[in-house]
Design an enzyme around this catalytic site. Structure first.
Site, PDB file in Angstrom:
ATOM      1  N   GLU A  46     -99.365 -40.820 -51.693  1.00 30.28           N
ATOM      2  CA  GLU A  46    -100.386 -41.089 -52.709  1.00 30.28           C
ATOM      3  C   GLU A  46     -99.853 -41.997 -53.813  1.00 30.28           C
ATOM      4  O   GLU A  46    -100.559 -42.860 -54.321  1.00 30.28           O
ATOM      5  CB  GLU A  46    -100.921 -39.784 -53.315  1.00 30.28           C
ATOM      6  CG  GLU A  46    -101.874 -39.037 -52.405  1.00 30.28           C
ATOM      7  CD  GLU A  46    -103.143 -39.835 -52.090  1.00 30.28           C
ATOM      8  OE1 GLU A  46    -103.555 -40.683 -52.899  1.00 30.28           O
ATOM      9  OE2 GLU A  46    -103.713 -39.612 -51.012  1.00 30.28           O
ATOM     10  N   TYR A 129    -106.824 -38.596 -60.553  1.00 30.50           N
ATOM     11  CA  TYR A 129    -107.106 -38.907 -59.153  1.00 30.50           C
ATOM     12  C   TYR A 129    -105.981 -38.391 -58.244  1.00 30.50           C
ATOM     13  O   TYR A 129    -106.232 -37.694 -57.251  1.00 30.50           O
ATOM     14  CB  TYR A 129    -107.286 -40.435 -58.950  1.00 30.50           C
ATOM     15  CG  TYR A 129    -107.089 -40.799 -57.508  1.00 30.50           C
ATOM     16  CD1 TYR A 129    -108.121 -40.625 -56.598  1.00 30.50           C
ATOM     17  CD2 TYR A 129    -105.832 -41.211 -57.036  1.00 30.50           C
ATOM     18  CE1 TYR A 129    -107.924 -40.880 -55.253  1.00 30.50           C
ATOM     19  CE2 TYR A 129    -105.626 -41.458 -55.694  1.00 30.50           C
ATOM     20  CZ  TYR A 129    -106.678 -41.294 -54.806  1.00 30.50           C
ATOM     21  OH  TYR A 129    -106.463 -41.515 -53.479  1.00 30.50           O
ATOM     22  N   ASP A 147    -111.962 -42.707 -56.630  1.00 30.95           N
ATOM     23  CA  ASP A 147    -111.257 -43.978 -56.821  1.00 30.95           C
ATOM     24  C   ASP A 147    -112.289 -45.091 -56.664  1.00 30.95           C
ATOM     25  O   ASP A 147    -113.491 -44.815 -56.577  1.00 30.95           O
ATOM     26  CB  ASP A 147    -110.079 -44.128 -55.835  1.00 30.95           C
ATOM     27  CG  ASP A 147    -110.548 -44.329 -54.396  1.00 30.95           C
ATOM     28  OD1 ASP A 147    -111.767 -44.185 -54.126  1.00 30.95           O
ATOM     29  OD2 ASP A 147    -109.706 -44.635 -53.535  1.00 30.95           O
TER      30      ASP A 147
END
Ligand code: SF4
Length: 346
Positions: A46, A129, A147
């Protein structure tokens, strides 16, 4: 809202989840970080994926995990080694934050990862996020992610312009609470591969019948205007070594990374004027390498010259065999690889 409208909305949400997840199960890209739900691996992926293309992340992901297979190994590594493994991915602040967070997990938390999005968010370099993505994918926590891809899909599906918190509330409402990690990845996958900014492939879209716009809102996301610049570097080699300089520690981009010395040369236009002004027709000189490189909003034309190091440049000679251990900028790595000086793939 009437009872009938509410239950029709619920039915639509159910149908949306079902169609999206069926499509995801059949069409999800086979990406290395999707092979297991290990929190460390999900976390690394990520962070790498922030503002970086999937193809570039794939090139670095395995090598990074080979060098730092556990959070303890990452925490114990020197910062220079972490930056070296990150070289080529850009946005080096991410690597520094990942390293700092690994130290918190390995030290203060006894190598135990957080179990909630809130817990992840307390670590350095992890925002809303990223925290939600890791917690839902690795831990199955029912939290939605938003996102750029998810924002676009939501606006098009519902035919409404939204902003800020509205995106998060809407994503939460649609979220499949049984498979939150897959649902979040499916939303992002749909935005990345089908509901793309300029030309959404509506005819192959799994939620076409539920979409209120079906392509009408396409093209709204204008491509960013790229600046253009020319830049010159000196490649000075001797005795199996190359001369490198370190970027200032306080530089805004790639602080502390190593690169070739930059040199000031006339622009291409100026060189052409000078060349045509010469009557003897002699060639002035030409670079040994020319390549293109993009950093954020600037496209560089990079020329590399076989030149001695400029007087007074503070730097050091690095043997070709040690280049793989150096925290090089992505551009330096690219140039050294093209010059076949043993700069590694990572
Ligand atoms: S139908 Fe078209 S606009 Fe609607 S979500 Fe699918 S790809 Fe996007």
């Amino acid at each position: 809202m009437t009872q009938r409208a509410k239950s029709s909305g619920r039915m639509q949400a159910l149908e949306f989840r079902k169609r999206l997840l069926t499509w995801y199960d059949a069409h999800a890209r086979d990406l290395p970080w999707r092979k297991d739900h290990d929190p460390y691996r999900v976390w690394v992926s990520e962070i790498m994926l922030q503002q970086t293309r999937v193809a570039a992340v794939i090139e670095h992901y395995h090598e990074f995990l080979r060098r730092f297979p556990t959070v303890k190994k990452l925490a114990a590594a020197r910062e220079a080694s972490v930056l070296a493994a990150w070289s080529g991915l850009g946005y080096y602040r991410r690597a520094r934050m990942l390293h700092a967070a690994a130290k918190v997990v390995a030290g203060e938390r006894g190598a135990k990862f957080p179990e909630t999005a809130e817990g992840w968010r307390s670590l350095p370099g992890i925002g809303r996020y990223t925290a939600a993505a890791i917690a839902s994918i690795a831990g199955g926590e029912p939290v939605a992610v938003v996102d750029g891809n998810v924002e676009r899909v939501l606006q098009r599906i519902l035919g409404e312009r939204m902003s800020g918190e509205e995106f998060w509330l809407t994503a939460e409402t649609l979220l499949d609470r049984h498979r939150p990690g897959d649902f979040n990845q499916a939303m992002m996958e749909l935005g990345a591969t089908v509901c793309t900014p300029r030309t959404p492939a509506c005819l192959t879209c799994p939620v076409l019948e539920l979409c209120r716009t079906r392509g009408e809102m396409a093209g709204g996301d204008r491509a960013k205007r790229q600046n253009k610049r020319e830049i010159d570097y000196a490649l000075h080699c001797r005795d199996g070594k190359v001369f490198l300089v370190q970027r200032p520690k306080e530089a805004r981009l790639m602080a502390g990374m190593w690169e070739l010395p930059q040199i000031d040369l006339p622009t291409l236009g100026e060189r052409q004027v000078r060349r045509s002004a010469r009557s003897d027709g002699h060639h002035i000189d030409s670079p040994i390498l020319t390549l293109r490189h993009s950093i954020t909003v600037t496209d560089y034309t990079v020329r590399v010259w076989d030149r001695a190091t400029p007087e007074g440049d503070a730097g050091k000679w690095v043997s070709y065999g040690k280049l793989s251990k150096m925290p090089l900028t992505g551009l330096a790595r690219k140039v050294l690889r093209k010059a076949r000086l043993g700069a590694p793939k990572a």
